[in-house]
Structure formats: structure tokens, C-alpha cells
Design an enzyme around this catalytic site. Structure first.
Site, PDB file in Angstrom:
ATOM      1  NE  ARG A 109      14.837   1.213  -4.524  1.00  0.00           N
ATOM      2  CZ  ARG A 109      16.110   1.553  -4.676  1.00  0.00           C
ATOM      3  NH1 ARG A 109      17.052   0.830  -4.144  1.00  0.00           N
ATOM      4  NH2 ARG A 109      16.440   2.614  -5.370  1.00  0.00           N
ATOM      5  CB  THR A 142      11.343   7.961   3.370  1.00  0.00           C
ATOM      6  OG1 THR A 142      11.618   8.551   4.649  1.00  0.00           O
ATOM      7  CG2 THR A 142      12.568   7.179   2.916  1.00  0.00           C
ATOM      8  NE  ARG A 167      11.523   9.066  -3.466  1.00  0.00           N
ATOM      9  CZ  ARG A 167      11.113  10.317  -3.533  1.00  0.00           C
ATOM     10  NH1 ARG A 167      10.490  10.749  -4.624  1.00  0.00           N
ATOM     11  NH2 ARG A 167      11.298  11.157  -2.524  1.00  0.00           N
ATOM     12  CG  HIS A 168      15.244   3.784  -0.446  1.00  0.00           C
ATOM     13  ND1 HIS A 168      15.155   2.507   0.065  1.00  0.00           N
ATOM     14  CD2 HIS A 168      16.430   3.844  -1.099  1.00  0.00           C
ATOM     15  CE1 HIS A 168      16.250   1.833  -0.257  1.00  0.00           C
ATOM     16  NE2 HIS A 168      17.029   2.609  -0.970  1.00  0.00           N
ATOM     17  CB  VAL A 169       8.960   6.809  -1.189  1.00  0.00           C
ATOM     18  CG1 VAL A 169       8.223   5.784  -2.049  1.00  0.00           C
ATOM     19  CG2 VAL A 169       8.053   7.979  -0.845  1.00  0.00           C
TER      20      VAL A 169
END
Length: 406
Positions: A109, A142, A167-169
Site C-alpha cells: 500500500r 519501504t 505493508r507499506h513497502v
């Protein structure tokens, strides 16, 4: 008296049924006489070598394409169903009449692009449909080292299926490390709108913090917290300049160092990954249509999501994440942002165009409204999301857990 059978060249055929001529060794005369009859069989060792080399290059190219993260089989089948498959896609085995739904989905995301809303929906849906929702305790990292990529891919790949990891990645190439490439999904929004939302969220938080008198970033100096957005942009502060403004593209480009450098290379690689590895990249401005398409593509994950989203109780919770105390930059500042974010906008418009093409294939209309008096990125979006902040560790999932336990 019968005439002798004439040879095509004009003379009589001196040998019956292709017998060798004169005293030539068996087979040699036959070879010498038959080659002119079959000119298309003529080739030299050089021609043979060239053909074999070409075949070898083609095979190696095909192998490297697969090893470097070729599209998952499900995406190839889906392309054929939608009528936008490539030549190579069409020359593989035909898809089955019923598409096998993927059991490995990754939602990497993008910050401030509606992910809080979607994660809240996923928590409800995972209980309803019984899939494994995998989240991470790390919310502010990230970009990963090679070892960190390997470790994360291993942890994701060994999760119980069907799973959806979020996950923010930035994009991870599972195939590079010997794993099965999952299907990716994501949502983006107008780049300037995303930037403004993040700018004020870092300073003043959202309605949840406002009601509880919470300070979002207690370590931030007061002069920085109340820094005028126009001054930040016009005076070229780091927060309002590149590379900090080059934010969305790396989520699709990947972990390569050049993915963090604003330019054509990162832009084109991001587009390629969208085409090959993402089942759907939606836009936040049309979130209901995004959810509708997710429900059609991934019913074992998203069936009933639109009904939940439209439920008044859910919308009440979602509106608690709206960023507060936003102000509008001057037209001059906005134009500067546009110039600094031109690659971000080129990518955004490309994704938007692809999203609208997909909607048309499913019979969904894209409603084009008259342009507002102010640019559309100044209009508040009902449902916001939280941004991973680089300078402060946080648990942006805890509020979801608290809500879900009610």
C-alpha cells in the site's frame, strides 16, 4: 516403340528409380543428382550454426524473462479473458473455462492513498471469508537491503494460503529470490493531493487525534510544525522538493537504487511492473469502482466488500481518518509542485487510463464531471489513510485492532 522418359533438364534419364550413376560409390551419385531436385534443402554449416544460435538466444531469453519475474499465470489467463493479451501470452496453453483464483496476494500500500480504509475492510473480510490476512509490525521502512528482501519474501511465501499480505513497502520481485511471484494490488491518488494530505497529517494528524488531543509528531519543532506550505514549496525546503516528492513511483518500480531517482528509467520500470505483476491498480478518487473490481477479480477475498464499505457505521469510522487543518497553497506554489512532480503525474495518468480501460471492459462508466472552480486536488477526500513516517516509529495498525474489538 516407347519413347525414353525425359529428364526435366532435357536429357534421358540414365538411371531407373534413382540408381547411382556409372561407377560412383553407392549413395554418392544419388546425393549429387538429388540435391538439384530439392534446392530448398541446401544449407551450409554456417547457416546451420546461425539457426542453432538463434534458437539458443530465444530459449535463453525466455528463461531469463521467467526468472526475472514474468507475469503470474493468473494474470496471463486474465489478459486473454479481457482481450488484451500479448502475442506471447496467446501462444501459451489456453486458460481454463473457470479461472483459478490466486491464493497469494500482496497489497504493498502507498501511503496516504486510502490504505487505512482498505485494511479496515480486509480485517472484516478475513474473518468473514477465512483467508489469512498477514500484516507487518514494521510500518516505516519501504526500502530494503538484499538480505531484508530475502527475509521478508521468505516470511510471506511460507504464510498459510490463501493469504493477503499488506505493508507499506516498495515492489518486491519474488522470482529473483526463487519464490513464486504473487499477484499485486494497489491504489494511488492525485500526487499533489497525496502530498498535501501527508504534509498536514504529519503536523496535525486526523480527527481521531483532534478529538483525543493527541499530538501526531511530538518531537517536531514548533517552527517546523507551523511552517507555511507556500514557504516550504517556494523556498525549496527538502520536504517540498525532490527526491521527497518522488514518492508513488518507487512503490511500483521496486527496490533498485535507481527507482528512487526521479527520471524516465524509474517511470518506465514502474509501468512495466504495473502491466506484468499487478492485477489491479486503482485510483482513490474512484474507490467504489476499485472495490467493485476487486470483488469481481478476487471474490474469495473481497466478496461483499462494497456493502460493508457503504454501511453507515463503517463510513463513520473511516471518516475519523480525514486529515485536519489543511490549507490551500497559492497557484504559484501549485505550479511549482506540478513541475517537480511531472514524472509522478505521468505515472498517475497512465494508471488512470489503464483503470478506465478495465472499467469499460466490465461495463462500468467513468463519470466525467465538470471541472470545479478550484483544482480537484484541493477538494477533501472522504476517506484518508495514514502515511509511514520516516523519522518516527509507530504502530498504525493498533487503532484498527481497537475498532475491530468493539
Amino acid at each position: 516403340m516407347k519413347k525414353k522418359q525425359q529428364h526435366p533438364g532435357g536429357g534421358a534419364d540414365p538411371w531407373p528409380h534413382g540408381a547411382p550413376m556409372g561407377g560412383a560409390p553407392p549413395g554418392l551419385g544419388s546425393w549429387k543428382r538429388r540435391v538439384p531436385l530439392l534446392p530448398f534443402l541446401r544449407f551450409s554449416l554456417r547457416d546451420y550454426g546461425f539457426c542453432m544460435a538463434t534458437l539458443l538466444v530465444f530459449c535463453l531469453g525466455s528463461l531469463l524473462y521467467q526468472l526475472s519475474g514474468g507475469p503470474p499465470r493468473f494474470l496471463l489467463d486474465l489478459r486473454q479473458y479481457l482481450g488484451n493479451s500479448t502475442y506471447l501470452d496467446d501462444h501459451g496453453p489456453p486458460p481454463s473455462k473457470v479461472l483459478p483464483f490466486p491464493s497469494q496476494v500482496v497489497y504493498n500500500r502507498v501511503g496516504k492513498c486510502g490504505s487505512r480504509t482498505v485494511v479496515l475492510l480486509l480485517r472484516i473480510l478475513s474473518e468473514k471469508h477465512g483467508f489469512n490476512l498477514v500484516t507487518s509490525d514494521i510500518h516505516n521502512k519501504t526500502r530494503l537491503t538484499k538480505n531484508e528482501q530475502m527475509e521478508l519474501i521468505k516470511n510471506i511465501s511460507t504464510a498459510e494460503q490463501p493469504y493477503l499480505f499488506t505493508r507499506h513497502v516498495h515492489f518486491l520481485n519474488f522470482s529473483r529470490f526463487g519464490g513464486d511471484q504473487p499477484v499485486y494490488i494497489n491504489i494511488i491518488r492525485d500526487p499533489v493531493n497525496r502530498f498535501l494530505s501527508n504534509y498536514f497529517f504529519r503536523r496535525f494528524g486526523d480527527w481521531r487525534g483532534e478529538q483525543n488531543h493527541m499530538i501526531r509528531t511530538p518531537s517536531m519543532r514548533q517552527e517546523e510544525r507551523y511552517l507555511d506550505i507556500n514557504e516550504c514549496i517556494l523556498e525549496n525546503y527538502p520536504e517540498c522538493s525532490n527526491p521527497r516528492l518522488f514518492y508513488i513511483i518507487p512503490y511500483f518500480c521496486g527496490q533498485h537504487p535507481r527507482c528512487r531517482e526521479p527520471g524516465e528509467w524509474a517511470l518506465e520500470r514502474a509501468k512495466l511492473n504495473v502491466n506484468e505483476n499487478f492485477l489491479l491498480v486503482g485510483i482513490l478518487e474512484e474507490l467504489e469502482d476499485v472495490l467493485l473490481l476487486l470483488e469481481r477479480f478476487l471474490p474469495h477475498y473481497f466478496k461483499g466488500v462494497l456493502s460493508i464499505y457503504k454501511d453507515p457505521e463503517h463510513r463513520k469510522l473511516g471518516n475519523m481518518t480525514v486529515t485536519v487543518k489543511k490549507t490551500v497553497p497559492s497557484p504559484e506554489a501549485v505550479q511549482i509542485l506540478y513541475q517537480r512532480m511531472r514524472y509522478e503525474y505521468e505515472f498517475y495518468h497512465y494508471v488512470k487510463e489503464q483503470f478506465h480501460l478495465l472499467k469499460r471492459k466490465f461495463g462500468l462508466k467513468s463519470h466525467v464531471s465538470k471541472p470545479p472552480l478550484r483544482p480537484h486536488f484541493f477538494i477533501p477526500t472522504p476517506l484518508e489513510t495514514e502515511e509511514p513516517i520516516d523519522d518516527e516509529e509507530q504502530d498504525d495498525e493498533k487503532w484498527l485492532e481497537d475498532i475491530y474489538k468493539r
